[in-house]
Design a protein around this motif. Structure first.
Motif, PDB file in Angstrom:
ATOM      1  N   ALA A 135       0.832  -1.206   0.000  1.00  0.00           N
ATOM      2  CA  ALA A 135       0.000   0.000   0.000  1.00  0.00           C
ATOM      3  C   ALA A 135       0.868   1.258   0.000  1.00  0.00           C
ATOM      4  CB  ALA A 135      -0.932   0.000   1.211  1.00  0.00           C
ATOM      5  N   ALA A 179       2.416   1.571  -3.484  1.00  0.00           N
ATOM      6  CA  ALA A 179       1.362   1.889  -4.450  1.00  0.00           C
ATOM      7  C   ALA A 179       0.901   3.338  -4.299  1.00  0.00           C
ATOM      8  CB  ALA A 179       0.174   0.939  -4.276  1.00  0.00           C
ATOM      9  N   THR A 180       0.823   3.816  -3.093  1.00  0.00           N
ATOM     10  CA  THR A 180       0.388   5.200  -2.891  1.00  0.00           C
ATOM     11  C   THR A 180       1.363   6.177  -3.537  1.00  0.00           C
ATOM     12  OG1 THR A 180      -0.698   4.608  -0.812  1.00  0.00           O
ATOM     13  CG2 THR A 180      -0.238   6.935  -1.164  1.00  0.00           C
ATOM     14  N   GLY A 229       0.962   5.717  -7.383  1.00  0.00           N
ATOM     15  CA  GLY A 229      -0.305   6.293  -7.813  1.00  0.00           C
ATOM     16  C   GLY A 229      -0.357   7.800  -7.591  1.00  0.00           C
ATOM     17  N   GLY A 230       0.381   8.262  -6.594  1.00  0.00           N
ATOM     18  CA  GLY A 230       0.450   9.703  -6.351  1.00  0.00           C
ATOM     19  C   GLY A 230       1.030  10.430  -7.558  1.00  0.00           C
ATOM     20  N   ALA A 277      -1.866  16.796  -5.410  1.00  0.00           N
ATOM     21  CA  ALA A 277      -2.588  15.529  -5.248  1.00  0.00           C
ATOM     22  C   ALA A 277      -1.664  14.442  -4.701  1.00  0.00           C
ATOM     23  CB  ALA A 277      -3.188  15.104  -6.580  1.00  0.00           C
ATOM     24  N   ALA A 287      -1.368  15.066  -1.022  1.00  0.00           N
ATOM     25  CA  ALA A 287      -2.616  14.724  -0.327  1.00  0.00           C
ATOM     26  C   ALA A 287      -2.684  13.218  -0.074  1.00  0.00           C
ATOM     27  CB  ALA A 287      -3.813  15.190  -1.138  1.00  0.00           C
ATOM     28  N   GLY A 288      -2.366  12.427  -1.085  1.00  0.00           N
ATOM     29  CA  GLY A 288      -2.405  10.979  -0.932  1.00  0.00           C
ATOM     30  C   GLY A 288      -1.443  10.495   0.145  1.00  0.00           C
ATOM     31  N   ARG A 318      -0.302  12.252   2.701  1.00  0.00           N
ATOM     32  CA  ARG A 318      -0.815  12.651   4.023  1.00  0.00           C
ATOM     33  C   ARG A 318      -1.956  11.742   4.451  1.00  0.00           C
ATOM     34  NH1 ARG A 318      -0.122  17.933   2.141  1.00  0.00           N
ATOM     35  NH2 ARG A 318      -2.344  18.086   1.685  1.00  0.00           N
ATOM     36  N   GLY A 319      -2.810  11.395   3.492  1.00  0.00           N
ATOM     37  CA  GLY A 319      -3.921  10.502   3.817  1.00  0.00           C
ATOM     38  C   GLY A 319      -3.431   9.161   4.322  1.00  0.00           C
ATOM     39  N   LEU A 320      -2.468   8.582   3.621  1.00  0.00           N
ATOM     40  CA  LEU A 320      -1.942   7.292   4.054  1.00  0.00           C
ATOM     41  C   LEU A 320      -1.277   7.395   5.423  1.00  0.00           C
ATOM     42  CD1 LEU A 320      -1.436   4.312   3.276  1.00  0.00           C
ATOM     43  CD2 LEU A 320       0.810   5.036   2.437  1.00  0.00           C
ATOM     44  N   SER A 355      -1.912   9.466   7.783  1.00  0.00           N
ATOM     45  CA  SER A 355      -2.903   9.654   8.855  1.00  0.00           C
ATOM     46  C   SER A 355      -3.532   8.318   9.244  1.00  0.00           C
ATOM     47  CB  SER A 355      -3.979  10.654   8.416  1.00  0.00           C
ATOM     48  OG  SER A 355      -4.786  10.121   7.384  1.00  0.00           O
ATOM     49  N   LEU A 356      -3.608   7.390   8.284  1.00  0.00           N
ATOM     50  CA  LEU A 356      -4.161   6.072   8.594  1.00  0.00           C
ATOM     51  C   LEU A 356      -3.137   5.187   9.295  1.00  0.00           C
ATOM     52  CD1 LEU A 356      -6.017   5.316   5.225  1.00  0.00           C
ATOM     53  CD2 LEU A 356      -7.051   5.993   7.399  1.00  0.00           C
ATOM     54  N   LEU A 357      -1.882   5.430   8.971  1.00  0.00           N
ATOM     55  CA  LEU A 357      -0.809   4.582   9.477  1.00  0.00           C
ATOM     56  C   LEU A 357      -0.313   5.051  10.847  1.00  0.00           C
ATOM     57  CD1 LEU A 357       0.844   2.160   8.393  1.00  0.00           C
ATOM     58  CD2 LEU A 357       2.488   3.816   7.466  1.00  0.00           C
TER      59      LEU A 357
END
Lengths: 192, 192
Positions: free
Chosen positions: A155, A158-159, A162-163, A175, A178-179, A181-183, A185-187
């Motif tokens: 993941a 891939a982030t 894909g980013g 973008a 953002a991706g 930071r999103g990952l 924040s989940l991790l």
DNA sequence: GTCTATATACCGATAGAC
DNA sequence: GTCTATCGGTATATAGAC
């Protein structure tokens, strides 16, 4: 175009590396390579068997360099989370994309086992390296024991890959950031 | 090659769509398009101004179709998490990659504002649509209130796009699936 | 609307002189 | 090692007959 101390084969490899990054394998012609390297056609076919052979040398070097760059960050100081964060936030020329990953969209690269091999090995190595760090984090209790280290590593990589896609589509690195930071924040470990 | 009821412009657009997916813009020649569409050169230049014009029609249609496919899954039943999971786990021809995302690695597409626009708009729309679902999940308490919906959406789309890269590099869909599972394990609501 | 003919440039490679 | 010449084939497009 390059240091005068650089040999002709070196200049050929370097200009091929740049063009593969910018235009991919299909979009890169021997003529463009020769112009950028300031070399003649005879030189290229003397030092290399042809376009695929030269591309292979270029791809191998790019892959090697990517490993070195990743190693420098992943082997740095900090907790497992911090080292993965350092990798994700590492400075990048986002709009240029990944010089290794972009080759996977090249039909002629994917069709050739030889050209694909260094791409595969590099991304596979990266996933394994990150999985090891996630495993460390699980042992230390920083990451939940239920997480699968290999899946998290996939993941993460891939982030990043894909980013680049999102950034290039929108013409802005926002973008990509953002991706990431999103990952993260989940991790992020529970604030405990 | 296509239904006999299909008009010549239709056949040209469809064969261009396929080739753009397989080989990208740079790797797709008018000759290859004509052969696959079983059309002559005169037909193509009668109905379209040239390669960029035909490619634009093909890209627009592919983008439209991608939105329809995503909408069908994202507007389905279930909780916000379940709808995002359904999108991520949706059946895909993983090794073919994303017909929209792959265009971002095409230098001539990125260099043309007209060709890039439908790619940008589609991925941007997708991020917005997913962000809305994350927002719903936050309201319902399924996702942590601290999460940024736009960032999570970017991470979701990036993981898919990057998953294609990993899969194509390794020649197997396994890496794609691993990345998806990794992201889902991080996104999963607490088992409460 | 579709066809064939034609055009200029480039692709990727080889040959052989220097 | 590097150069120029040459090759058959393709890329992208236009012209004009039918």
């Amino acid at each position: 175009m390059y240091s005068e101390a650089m040999s002709t084969p070196e200049r050929l490899i370097e200009s091929t590396r740049e063009l593969l990054w910018e235009r991919g394998y299909v979009g890169t012609s021997p003529k463009a390579i020769l112009e950028r390297a300031d070399a003649g056609q005879g030189s290229m076919y003397h030092h290399f068997k042809g376009k695929p052979d030269l591309a292979l040398a270029a791809i191998r070097r790019t892959a090697e360099q990517m490993r070195a760059t990743a190693t420098a960050v992943l082997d740095g100081p900090g907790t497992p989370y911090e080292r993965i964060e350092a990798y994700l936030r590492r400075e990048r020329d986002v709009l240029r994309g990944c010089p290794v990953g972009r080759l996977t969209m090249d039909p002629d690269v994917i069709a050739s086992a030889e050209l694909r091999a260094p791409v595969d090995e590099t991304l596979d190595w990266l996933r394994g390296r990150i999985a090891g760090i996630v495993e460390e984090g699980k042992t230390q209790g920083q990451f939940a024991a239920t997480l699968d280290a290999g899946e998290i590593a996939a993941a993460v990589v891939a982030t990043v890959q894909g980013g680049y896609v999102l950034a290039r589509a929108s013409g802005s690195p926002a973008a990509f950031d953002a991706g990431i930071r999103g990952l993260l924040s989940l991790l992020a470990p529970r604030s405990s």
